[in-house]
Design a protein around this motif. Sequence first.
Motif, PDB file in Angstrom:
ATOM      1  N   LEU A   1       0.859  -1.195   0.000  1.00 31.06           N
ATOM      2  CA  LEU A   1       0.000   0.000   0.000  1.00 31.06           C
ATOM      3  C   LEU A   1       0.892   1.241   0.000  1.00 31.06           C
ATOM      4  O   LEU A   1       1.539   1.554   0.996  1.00 31.06           O
ATOM      5  CB  LEU A   1      -0.904   0.022   1.245  1.00 31.06           C
ATOM      6  CG  LEU A   1      -1.721   1.307   1.434  1.00 31.06           C
ATOM      7  CD1 LEU A   1      -2.704   1.515   0.296  1.00 31.06           C
ATOM      8  CD2 LEU A   1      -2.465   1.286   2.769  1.00 31.06           C
TER       9      LEU A   1
ATOM     10  N   ARG B   1       0.503   4.891  -0.021  1.00 29.71           N
ATOM     11  CA  ARG B   1      -0.534   5.925   0.146  1.00 29.71           C
ATOM     12  C   ARG B   1      -0.026   7.192  -0.542  1.00 29.71           C
ATOM     13  O   ARG B   1       0.921   7.811  -0.069  1.00 29.71           O
ATOM     14  CB  ARG B   1      -0.773   6.206   1.622  1.00 29.71           C
ATOM     15  CG  ARG B   1      -1.433   5.061   2.389  1.00 29.71           C
ATOM     16  CD  ARG B   1      -1.612   5.466   3.853  1.00 29.71           C
ATOM     17  NE  ARG B   1      -2.578   4.653   4.555  1.00 29.71           N
ATOM     18  CZ  ARG B   1      -2.250   3.751   5.488  1.00 29.71           C
ATOM     19  NH1 ARG B   1      -0.992   3.542   5.803  1.00 29.71           N
ATOM     20  NH2 ARG B   1      -3.200   3.059   6.103  1.00 29.71           N
TER      21      ARG B   1
ATOM     22  N   ARG C   1      -1.706   3.327  -4.484  1.00 31.95           N
ATOM     23  CA  ARG C   1      -3.117   3.662  -4.364  1.00 31.95           C
ATOM     24  C   ARG C   1      -3.326   5.085  -4.865  1.00 31.95           C
ATOM     25  O   ARG C   1      -2.602   5.997  -4.452  1.00 31.95           O
ATOM     26  CB  ARG C   1      -3.563   3.560  -2.906  1.00 31.95           C
ATOM     27  CG  ARG C   1      -5.057   3.819  -2.742  1.00 31.95           C
ATOM     28  CD  ARG C   1      -5.498   3.596  -1.324  1.00 31.95           C
ATOM     29  NE  ARG C   1      -5.039   4.650  -0.441  1.00 31.95           N
ATOM     30  CZ  ARG C   1      -5.246   4.639   0.877  1.00 31.95           C
ATOM     31  NH1 ARG C   1      -5.874   3.627   1.446  1.00 31.95           N
ATOM     32  NH2 ARG C   1      -4.807   5.627   1.622  1.00 31.95           N
TER      33      ARG C   1
ATOM     34  N   LYS D   1      -9.290  13.711   5.696  1.00 34.71           N
ATOM     35  CA  LYS D   1      -8.085  14.245   5.055  1.00 34.71           C
ATOM     36  C   LYS D   1      -8.431  15.491   4.239  1.00 34.71           C
ATOM     37  O   LYS D   1      -9.336  15.462   3.421  1.00 34.71           O
ATOM     38  CB  LYS D   1      -7.483  13.189   4.119  1.00 34.71           C
ATOM     39  CG  LYS D   1      -7.192  11.872   4.812  1.00 34.71           C
ATOM     40  CD  LYS D   1      -6.949  10.753   3.813  1.00 34.71           C
ATOM     41  CE  LYS D   1      -6.784   9.429   4.520  1.00 34.71           C
ATOM     42  NZ  LYS D   1      -6.802   8.279   3.626  1.00 34.71           N
TER      43      LYS D   1
ATOM     44  N   ARG E   1     -15.561  10.979  -1.482  1.00 35.20           N
ATOM     45  CA  ARG E   1     -14.262  10.552  -0.989  1.00 35.20           C
ATOM     46  C   ARG E   1     -13.661   9.510  -1.930  1.00 35.20           C
ATOM     47  O   ARG E   1     -14.388   8.798  -2.625  1.00 35.20           O
ATOM     48  CB  ARG E   1     -14.466   9.953   0.418  1.00 35.20           C
ATOM     49  CG  ARG E   1     -13.185   9.594   1.081  1.00 35.20           C
ATOM     50  CD  ARG E   1     -13.327   8.808   2.354  1.00 35.20           C
ATOM     51  NE  ARG E   1     -12.058   8.104   2.517  1.00 35.20           N
ATOM     52  CZ  ARG E   1     -11.742   7.336   3.522  1.00 35.20           C
ATOM     53  NH1 ARG E   1     -12.593   7.148   4.492  1.00 35.20           N
ATOM     54  NH2 ARG E   1     -10.582   6.724   3.567  1.00 35.20           N
TER      55      ARG E   1
ATOM     56  N   MET F   1      -9.508  -1.420  -3.045  1.00 31.34           N
ATOM     57  CA  MET F   1      -9.566  -1.533  -1.593  1.00 31.34           C
ATOM     58  C   MET F   1     -10.952  -2.065  -1.254  1.00 31.34           C
ATOM     59  O   MET F   1     -11.958  -1.615  -1.831  1.00 31.34           O
ATOM     60  CB  MET F   1      -9.436  -0.163  -0.926  1.00 31.34           C
ATOM     61  CG  MET F   1      -8.141   0.557  -1.113  1.00 31.34           C
ATOM     62  SD  MET F   1      -6.794  -0.042  -0.092  1.00 31.34           S
ATOM     63  CE  MET F   1      -7.317   0.337   1.556  1.00 31.34           C
TER      64      MET F   1
ATOM     65  N   GLU G   1     -13.086  -1.612   1.585  1.00 32.71           N
ATOM     66  CA  GLU G   1     -13.170  -0.868   2.846  1.00 32.71           C
ATOM     67  C   GLU G   1     -14.572  -0.338   3.119  1.00 32.71           C
ATOM     68  O   GLU G   1     -14.770   0.430   4.041  1.00 32.71           O
ATOM     69  CB  GLU G   1     -12.111   0.235   2.920  1.00 32.71           C
ATOM     70  CG  GLU G   1     -11.981   1.102   1.716  1.00 32.71           C
ATOM     71  CD  GLU G   1     -10.751   2.029   1.761  1.00 32.71           C
ATOM     72  OE1 GLU G   1     -10.066   2.100   2.779  1.00 32.71           O
ATOM     73  OE2 GLU G   1     -10.504   2.675   0.731  1.00 32.71           O
TER      74      GLU G   1
ATOM     75  N   GLY H   1      -8.998  -2.971   3.467  1.00 31.78           N
ATOM     76  CA  GLY H   1      -8.639  -1.846   4.342  1.00 31.78           C
ATOM     77  C   GLY H   1      -9.478  -1.940   5.595  1.00 31.78           C
ATOM     78  O   GLY H   1     -10.565  -1.356   5.684  1.00 31.78           O
ATOM     79  N   THR H   2      -8.951  -2.663   6.572  1.00 28.61           N
ATOM     80  CA  THR H   2      -9.774  -2.922   7.763  1.00 28.61           C
ATOM     81  C   THR H   2      -9.998  -1.667   8.605  1.00 28.61           C
ATOM     82  O   THR H   2     -10.911  -1.639   9.424  1.00 28.61           O
ATOM     83  CB  THR H   2      -9.140  -4.025   8.630  1.00 28.61           C
ATOM     84  OG1 THR H   2      -7.751  -3.736   8.754  1.00 28.61           O
ATOM     85  CG2 THR H   2      -9.335  -5.380   8.013  1.00 28.61           C
ATOM     86  N   ASN H   3      -9.164  -0.632   8.391  1.00 34.31           N
ATOM     87  CA  ASN H   3      -9.375   0.595   9.186  1.00 34.31           C
ATOM     88  C   ASN H   3     -10.727   1.200   8.843  1.00 34.31           C
ATOM     89  O   ASN H   3     -11.552   1.480   9.709  1.00 34.31           O
ATOM     90  CB  ASN H   3      -8.286   1.631   8.910  1.00 34.31           C
ATOM     91  CG  ASN H   3      -6.892   1.078   9.125  1.00 34.31           C
ATOM     92  OD1 ASN H   3      -6.731   0.074   9.805  1.00 34.31           O
ATOM     93  ND2 ASN H   3      -5.899   1.723   8.543  1.00 34.31           N
ATOM     94  N   ASP H   4     -10.931   1.427   7.541  1.00 34.26           N
ATOM     95  CA  ASP H   4     -12.205   2.020   7.133  1.00 34.26           C
ATOM     96  C   ASP H   4     -13.326   0.995   7.176  1.00 34.26           C
ATOM     97  O   ASP H   4     -14.464   1.327   7.502  1.00 34.26           O
ATOM     98  CB  ASP H   4     -12.086   2.617   5.718  1.00 34.26           C
ATOM     99  CG  ASP H   4     -11.477   4.000   5.773  1.00 34.26           C
ATOM    100  OD1 ASP H   4     -11.868   4.782   6.656  1.00 34.26           O
ATOM    101  OD2 ASP H   4     -10.587   4.292   4.952  1.00 34.26           O
TER     102      ASP H   4
ATOM    103  N   ARG I   1     -13.378   6.417  12.938  1.00 33.60           N
ATOM    104  CA  ARG I   1     -12.100   5.902  13.422  1.00 33.60           C
ATOM    105  C   ARG I   1     -11.366   6.905  14.299  1.00 33.60           C
ATOM    106  O   ARG I   1     -10.466   6.531  15.047  1.00 33.60           O
ATOM    107  CB  ARG I   1     -11.208   5.401  12.272  1.00 33.60           C
ATOM    108  CG  ARG I   1     -11.066   6.289  11.096  1.00 33.60           C
ATOM    109  CD  ARG I   1     -10.566   5.523   9.875  1.00 33.60           C
ATOM    110  NE  ARG I   1      -9.111   5.502   9.758  1.00 33.60           N
ATOM    111  CZ  ARG I   1      -8.464   5.266   8.624  1.00 33.60           C
ATOM    112  NH1 ARG I   1      -9.124   5.007   7.508  1.00 33.60           N
ATOM    113  NH2 ARG I   1      -7.164   5.264   8.580  1.00 33.60           N
TER     114      ARG I   1
ATOM    115  N   CYS J   1      -4.403  -4.661   4.409  1.00 37.89           N
ATOM    116  CA  CYS J   1      -3.417  -3.591   4.567  1.00 37.89           C
ATOM    117  C   CYS J   1      -3.826  -2.584   5.634  1.00 37.89           C
ATOM    118  O   CYS J   1      -3.193  -1.557   5.792  1.00 37.89           O
ATOM    119  CB  CYS J   1      -3.147  -2.890   3.241  1.00 37.89           C
ATOM    120  SG  CYS J   1      -4.600  -2.094   2.558  1.00 37.89           S
ATOM    121  N   GLY J   2      -4.864  -2.887   6.399  1.00 32.37           N
ATOM    122  CA  GLY J   2      -5.233  -2.017   7.528  1.00 32.37           C
ATOM    123  C   GLY J   2      -4.351  -2.364   8.726  1.00 32.37           C
ATOM    124  O   GLY J   2      -3.517  -3.279   8.665  1.00 32.37           O
TER     125      GLY J   2
HETATM  126  C1  PEP Z   1      -7.762   1.229   5.577  1.00 36.58           C
HETATM  127  O1  PEP Z   1      -8.785   1.918   5.525  1.00 36.58           O
HETATM  128  O2  PEP Z   1      -7.680   0.168   6.225  1.00 36.58           O
HETATM  129  C2  PEP Z   1      -6.555   1.652   4.841  1.00 36.58           C
HETATM  130  C3  PEP Z   1      -5.496   0.889   4.787  1.00 36.58           C
HETATM  131  O3  PEP Z   1      -6.591   2.887   4.257  1.00 36.58           O
HETATM  132  P1  PEP Z   1      -6.300   4.271   5.044  1.00 36.58           P
HETATM  133  O4  PEP Z   1      -5.904   3.898   6.448  1.00 36.58           O
HETATM  134  O5  PEP Z   1      -5.239   4.956   4.287  1.00 36.58           O
HETATM  135  O6  PEP Z   1      -7.620   4.953   4.956  1.00 36.58           O
END
Ligand code: PEP
Length: 613
Positions: free
Chosen positions: A327, A329, A365, A373, A397, A469, A471, A492-495, A505, A542-543
């Motif tokens: 990833l 960014r 990406r 952001k 977004r 992704m 996400e 993308g486990t974060n989103d 988050r 990739c989160g």
């Molecule tokens: C995610 O969302 O998991 C991710 C890897 O992307 P970002 O943290 O850059 O939004």
Amino acid sequence: MRKTEQKAAPRPRAARDLGTDTEVLPERLFTGLPIVSGIAVGPAYLFEDQSPVLTSVAIEADAVDGELDRFDGAIKKSRRQLTKLRSQLAMLPAEGAAELEPLLDAYMQMIGPSRLLRGVRKRIESLSAAETAVHDEVEDLAATILAMPDRDRAGLKRRAEEIREIGRRLIRNLTETPFQSFAKLAQGTILVIDTLRPADAALLSPARLAGVVTEEGGTDGHTAVMLRALGIPSILGAEGVTDVIRSGALLVLDGGAGTVTLNPGPATMAAAKRSSANFARERQKLAQLRRLAAETTDGQAVELLANLEVPLELPLIAQAGVEGIGLFRSEFMFMNRAELPDEDEQTEVYGQAVEAMEGDPVTIRVLDWGGEKEIEALQNSGFTTEISGINPALGLRGIRMLLRNPELLETQLAAILRAGARGPVNILLPMVTSIDEVRATRDILHKVVRRLKRRGEELPARMPPLGIMIETPAAALSADALALEADFFAIGTNDLTMYAMAADRGDIEVAKLYDPLHPGLLRLVQFTVEASLRLRKPVSVCGEMAANPKLTPLLLGLGLRALSMNASAVPKVKLVVRSVSIADCARLARRVMEQTEPAEIRALVEEFAEKSL
Ligand code: PEP
Ligand code: MG
């Protein structure tokens, strides 16, 4: 490292440089604040401030306009310098950039329509030379600030110092005194300096400089944060160093202990050797791991990849023992600047990463703008980036914004394709929710390829895979359909956690809900992985989950064989991969997926980690 036999001829270099006849110079220890651990042995470079000495100068009335013009010129030049520094922020580690950015903003404000500038102009009109006017106004303002009845003395001192700093910059530019660059310092030098300003610290090269010792400075100041971010062994606030140490003198710096020894004798040198050998051993342990395969005890290979946030991470990534960048960014390239990066600039940045990875793939990406952001250059550019006030996270977004502004996407795709001629690249789309978005992007990609061919640009031998992704819950739950259009998935486990749990988050109030071990999130991951395996499409995570070694067995058990993470997390995750079997991980995943409560899942994960790691 120098020899330890300091008593034997030839004389130590320090003695010669000081021009004395002493055979062995006495060892001298200085103590300061330990800022960045690490041992450095090398010659000192004493940085002497070249600031001009000012005397109070008065001018005739007919010189006022000329002085005001000179002052305006110095302001413009200072603005250009600060804008350039700002554009270099993206090259710094995130922590360093975060520290420097508000400071640069404060400097910029001071040379905008400020009390400082008004005061200087008034003084020039009252017949002071521009340099004198700046100096006197700055000192007046600093004294006023320091006299304020605020209990935060440190804060007041910092503000006064910021004003003095901008004054020094204006005076340098008025007197056309060149800024002394640290770039010319010899390899392995230890910088000895009275005060290291944060903006100057940002220009230090960790690859060239062995260490830093300053006379002034505290542990929590901007400079300390910068040095930590750069990882240069450093001590601040070591009183007396600039009076006694001269360029060329041999030093031993122990950043962890906060000491610097001038003219180290045999015992100090031996101790330094031992400490740096310990350091080297630690590094070697990691290096050994670097060379070992990321393979489970039952022989399954796991692909470990790195996430890249800023290019400064590239050397670390190249040494991390990863099989590529999973990833990249690209947001950093668009931040902290007034204008958007053009195709050539982007090509160069991507190309450098591709070359640094020496044949390992780089997954770039495209711009993920929106949500939390904010990118100033985009707002200035006339592109449609309007975030509706309703809910930015659910608005325009990622790929939605890019498809609304195809020019932006075309430029970025063109740059990725051109960089792809220098090594393997993959293209990754953020915030995808529907098949249409993938199709539309692929059409644009083909159009860009045709355009580049017409221009005669060199292109990759094979078209870079176009992945997405996963996400959003919609993407996860339609992964089987999306796998027909996309070449690979990056989860993308974060989103995904944020959108699945409807918990921002970044919102502390709902932090408890934001839990990647919630069965709802894990089912989305499971569905995605199963769909991609069925359709034989590569899938990775990739989160932040991928960087947590405790979660590695669960992710492997769910069928994942590729994990992308911050480079510093790689060794620990690799250790886990090498100590578990896929059979055990699959058993763990089956039990986890039968649970209904995050707490039960966490207990199973912890229990597995305790037993088998
Ligand atoms: C995610 O969302 O998991 C991710 C890897 O992307 P970002 O943290 O850059 O939004
Ligand atoms: Mg994301």
